[in-house]
Design a protein around this motif. Structure first.
Motif, PDB file in Angstrom:
ATOM      1  N   LEU A 138      39.301  29.407  28.456  1.00 24.03           N
ATOM      2  CA  LEU A 138      39.565  30.168  29.673  1.00 24.03           C
ATOM      3  C   LEU A 138      39.146  31.608  29.426  1.00 24.03           C
ATOM      4  O   LEU A 138      39.455  32.179  28.372  1.00 24.03           O
ATOM      5  CB  LEU A 138      41.054  30.152  30.031  1.00 24.03           C
ATOM      6  N   PHE A 139      38.451  32.187  30.386  1.00 22.84           N
ATOM      7  CA  PHE A 139      38.036  33.575  30.324  1.00 22.84           C
ATOM      8  C   PHE A 139      38.752  34.273  31.475  1.00 22.84           C
ATOM      9  O   PHE A 139      38.404  34.072  32.637  1.00 22.84           O
ATOM     10  CB  PHE A 139      36.511  33.653  30.455  1.00 22.84           C
ATOM     11  N   VAL A 140      39.777  35.061  31.153  1.00 24.52           N
ATOM     12  CA  VAL A 140      40.637  35.665  32.162  1.00 24.52           C
ATOM     13  C   VAL A 140      40.342  37.160  32.247  1.00 24.52           C
ATOM     14  O   VAL A 140      40.424  37.876  31.248  1.00 24.52           O
ATOM     15  CB  VAL A 140      42.131  35.426  31.838  1.00 24.52           C
ATOM     16  N   ILE A 141      39.993  37.623  33.455  1.00 25.55           N
ATOM     17  CA  ILE A 141      39.621  39.007  33.698  1.00 25.55           C
ATOM     18  C   ILE A 141      40.718  39.679  34.528  1.00 25.55           C
ATOM     19  O   ILE A 141      41.129  39.155  35.565  1.00 25.55           O
ATOM     20  CB  ILE A 141      38.297  39.114  34.483  1.00 25.55           C
ATOM     21  N   PHE A 142      41.160  40.852  34.067  1.00 25.11           N
ATOM     22  CA  PHE A 142      42.165  41.642  34.775  1.00 25.11           C
ATOM     23  C   PHE A 142      41.486  42.839  35.433  1.00 25.11           C
ATOM     24  O   PHE A 142      40.904  43.671  34.743  1.00 25.11           O
ATOM     25  CB  PHE A 142      43.246  42.140  33.799  1.00 25.11           C
ATOM     26  N   ASN A 143      41.568  42.931  36.750  1.00 23.92           N
ATOM     27  CA  ASN A 143      40.963  44.035  37.484  1.00 23.92           C
ATOM     28  C   ASN A 143      41.852  45.270  37.386  1.00 23.92           C
ATOM     29  O   ASN A 143      42.993  45.258  37.839  1.00 23.92           O
ATOM     30  CB  ASN A 143      40.779  43.659  38.953  1.00 23.92           C
ATOM     31  N   THR A 144      41.312  46.342  36.825  1.00 21.40           N
ATOM     32  CA  THR A 144      42.074  47.583  36.699  1.00 21.40           C
ATOM     33  C   THR A 144      41.372  48.771  37.345  1.00 21.40           C
ATOM     34  O   THR A 144      41.897  49.877  37.278  1.00 21.40           O
ATOM     35  CB  THR A 144      42.314  47.918  35.209  1.00 21.40           C
ATOM     36  N   GLN A 145      40.222  48.550  37.985  1.00 21.67           N
ATOM     37  CA  GLN A 145      39.492  49.701  38.521  1.00 21.67           C
ATOM     38  C   GLN A 145      38.807  49.466  39.864  1.00 21.67           C
ATOM     39  O   GLN A 145      38.471  50.422  40.545  1.00 21.67           O
ATOM     40  CB  GLN A 145      38.426  50.163  37.516  1.00 21.67           C
ATOM     41  N   GLN A 146      38.579  48.251  40.258  1.00 22.16           N
ATOM     42  CA  GLN A 146      37.757  47.996  41.434  1.00 22.16           C
ATOM     43  C   GLN A 146      38.599  47.652  42.659  1.00 22.16           C
ATOM     44  O   GLN A 146      39.746  47.234  42.533  1.00 22.16           O
ATOM     45  CB  GLN A 146      36.794  46.836  41.144  1.00 22.16           C
ATOM     46  N   SER A 147      37.972  47.779  43.820  1.00 21.14           N
ATOM     47  CA  SER A 147      38.648  47.329  45.038  1.00 21.14           C
ATOM     48  C   SER A 147      38.753  45.801  44.986  1.00 21.14           C
ATOM     49  O   SER A 147      38.050  45.143  44.208  1.00 21.14           O
ATOM     50  CB  SER A 147      37.848  47.741  46.279  1.00 21.14           C
ATOM     51  N   LYS A 148      39.602  45.266  45.820  1.00 20.65           N
ATOM     52  CA  LYS A 148      39.788  43.805  45.869  1.00 20.65           C
ATOM     53  C   LYS A 148      38.457  43.110  46.135  1.00 20.65           C
ATOM     54  O   LYS A 148      38.121  42.121  45.492  1.00 20.65           O
ATOM     55  CB  LYS A 148      40.808  43.450  46.948  1.00 20.65           C
ATOM     56  N   GLU A 149      37.690  43.641  47.085  1.00 19.84           N
ATOM     57  CA  GLU A 149      36.416  43.036  47.454  1.00 19.84           C
ATOM     58  C   GLU A 149      35.407  43.096  46.308  1.00 19.84           C
ATOM     59  O   GLU A 149      34.697  42.136  46.046  1.00 19.84           O
ATOM     60  CB  GLU A 149      35.837  43.719  48.710  1.00 19.84           C
ATOM     61  N   GLN A 150      35.331  44.255  45.646  1.00 24.00           N
ATOM     62  CA  GLN A 150      34.417  44.399  44.506  1.00 24.00           C
ATOM     63  C   GLN A 150      34.795  43.437  43.385  1.00 24.00           C
ATOM     64  O   GLN A 150      33.919  42.826  42.772  1.00 24.00           O
ATOM     65  CB  GLN A 150      34.447  45.832  43.965  1.00 24.00           C
ATOM     66  N   PHE A 151      36.098  43.302  43.142  1.00 21.15           N
ATOM     67  CA  PHE A 151      36.554  42.411  42.076  1.00 21.15           C
ATOM     68  C   PHE A 151      36.266  40.954  42.427  1.00 21.15           C
ATOM     69  O   PHE A 151      35.828  40.185  41.569  1.00 21.15           O
ATOM     70  CB  PHE A 151      38.049  42.618  41.805  1.00 21.15           C
ATOM     71  N   GLU A 152      36.493  40.579  43.661  1.00 20.31           N
ATOM     72  CA  GLU A 152      36.183  39.205  44.076  1.00 20.31           C
ATOM     73  C   GLU A 152      34.703  38.910  43.885  1.00 20.31           C
ATOM     74  O   GLU A 152      34.332  37.816  43.460  1.00 20.31           O
ATOM     75  CB  GLU A 152      36.609  38.980  45.531  1.00 20.31           C
ATOM     76  N   GLU A 153      33.852  39.882  44.180  1.00 12.83           N
ATOM     77  CA  GLU A 153      32.407  39.719  43.976  1.00 12.83           C
ATOM     78  C   GLU A 153      32.084  39.595  42.488  1.00 12.83           C
ATOM     79  O   GLU A 153      31.271  38.766  42.093  1.00 12.83           O
ATOM     80  CB  GLU A 153      31.646  40.892  44.602  1.00 12.83           C
ATOM     81  N   LEU A 154      32.734  40.407  41.655  1.00 14.85           N
ATOM     82  CA  LEU A 154      32.530  40.337  40.209  1.00 14.85           C
ATOM     83  C   LEU A 154      32.905  38.952  39.684  1.00 14.85           C
ATOM     84  O   LEU A 154      32.145  38.351  38.922  1.00 14.85           O
ATOM     85  CB  LEU A 154      33.368  41.406  39.493  1.00 14.85           C
ATOM     86  N   ILE A 155      34.046  38.423  40.112  1.00 18.33           N
ATOM     87  CA  ILE A 155      34.484  37.098  39.654  1.00 18.33           C
ATOM     88  C   ILE A 155      33.512  36.027  40.147  1.00 18.33           C
ATOM     89  O   ILE A 155      33.158  35.109  39.401  1.00 18.33           O
ATOM     90  CB  ILE A 155      35.933  36.803  40.100  1.00 18.33           C
ATOM     91  N   LYS A 156      33.051  36.151  41.369  1.00 21.95           N
ATOM     92  CA  LYS A 156      32.069  35.203  41.900  1.00 21.95           C
ATOM     93  C   LYS A 156      30.799  35.210  41.039  1.00 21.95           C
ATOM     94  O   LYS A 156      30.277  34.154  40.667  1.00 21.95           O
ATOM     95  CB  LYS A 156      31.733  35.563  43.350  1.00 21.95           C
ATOM     96  N   GLU A 157      30.320  36.406  40.698  1.00 19.88           N
ATOM     97  CA  GLU A 157      29.117  36.532  39.868  1.00 19.88           C
ATOM     98  C   GLU A 157      29.350  35.996  38.448  1.00 19.88           C
ATOM     99  O   GLU A 157      28.464  35.366  37.871  1.00 19.88           O
ATOM    100  CB  GLU A 157      28.659  37.985  39.820  1.00 19.88           C
ATOM    101  N   LEU A 158      30.540  36.252  37.897  1.00 16.63           N
ATOM    102  CA  LEU A 158      30.856  35.715  36.567  1.00 16.63           C
ATOM    103  C   LEU A 158      30.890  34.193  36.592  1.00 16.63           C
ATOM    104  O   LEU A 158      30.386  33.539  35.676  1.00 16.63           O
ATOM    105  CB  LEU A 158      32.197  36.247  36.063  1.00 16.63           C
ATOM    106  N   LYS A 159      31.475  33.624  37.630  1.00 15.92           N
ATOM    107  CA  LYS A 159      31.521  32.164  37.739  1.00 15.92           C
ATOM    108  C   LYS A 159      30.113  31.592  37.840  1.00 15.92           C
ATOM    109  O   LYS A 159      29.823  30.545  37.262  1.00 15.92           O
ATOM    110  CB  LYS A 159      32.382  31.741  38.932  1.00 15.92           C
ATOM    111  N   GLU A 160      29.231  32.285  38.546  1.00 17.91           N
ATOM    112  CA  GLU A 160      27.829  31.853  38.634  1.00 17.91           C
ATOM    113  C   GLU A 160      27.152  31.953  37.267  1.00 17.91           C
ATOM    114  O   GLU A 160      26.364  31.086  36.890  1.00 17.91           O
ATOM    115  CB  GLU A 160      27.084  32.690  39.670  1.00 17.91           C
ATOM    116  N   LEU A 161      27.463  33.009  36.535  1.00 19.82           N
ATOM    117  CA  LEU A 161      26.906  33.198  35.199  1.00 19.82           C
ATOM    118  C   LEU A 161      27.349  32.069  34.263  1.00 19.82           C
ATOM    119  O   LEU A 161      26.587  31.615  33.423  1.00 19.82           O
ATOM    120  CB  LEU A 161      27.343  34.557  34.633  1.00 19.82           C
TER     121      LEU A 161
END
Length: 177
Positions: A138-161
């Motif tokens: 499991l690769f668990v990422i904790f958002n500490t700096q981005q907006s909710k939307e930016q973080f959701e996009e980051l997680i989407k991109e990580l899942k694609e990666l």
């Protein structure tokens, strides 16, 4: 007592614990406040260590809550491999096997899909899984700096990666509530 017969069952169970129980603990019950305070400090390494020490008991508590007994599993923190690399967590279940859990803050370059370090981290995470003789991670990422939307996009991109890494699941927990 609950039981299962494979590391895939363990992987799915712990993934569900992170996706529901620990998500609720972080996002709804307020643990995000502690994570954010620690992440603001100059050396936010302390934030990851604090998350590790605190979340270990949450993992265990939720395994107990799901009717697993203390003798059924072992949650190890900072287990060291032969190459001196340390895993955030390894969870062992009886004689069945183990899974690896790695935690990162969202601004860590290894959690940024467009960065070279994120590409390289796939190999590193695979080495952790293999080196610990686990089947899944499991690769668990904790958002500490981005907006909710930016973080959701980051997680989407990580899942694609990680789409080709069927034995690794990416989970994002938002600490910017």
């Amino acid at each position: 007592m609950a039981s299962y017969t494979s590391t895939k069952d363990l992987f799915e169970l712990v993934g569900d614990i992170f996706d529901t129980d620990i998500r609720n603990w972080v996002e709804q019950e307020g643990f995000y406040k502690h994570i954010n305070e620690l992440a603001k400090k100059e050396k936010n390494i302390e934030a990851e260590k604090h998350i590790q020490t605190t979340i270990k008991s949450e993992i265990e508590k939720n395994l107990y809550k799901r009717k697993y007994e203390e003798n059924d599993f072992i949650v190890k923190r900072e287990e060291e491999l032969l190459n001196a690399k340390k895993l955030d967590f390894t969870i062992f279940y009886s004689h069945i096997g183990s899974i690896v859990i790695e935690l990162k803050l969202s601004h860590n370059s290894e959690a940024m899909p467009t960065r070279k370090e994120a590409q390289e981290y796939i190999d590193k995470l695979n080495q952790y899984v293999q080196g610990s003789q686990s089947d899944f991670g499991l690769f668990v990422i904790f958002n500490t700096q981005q907006s909710k939307e930016q973080f959701e996009e980051l997680i989407k991109e990580l899942k694609e990666l990680y789409v080709k890494e069927q034995h690794i699941q990416v989970i994002g927990l938002n600490c910017m509530i």
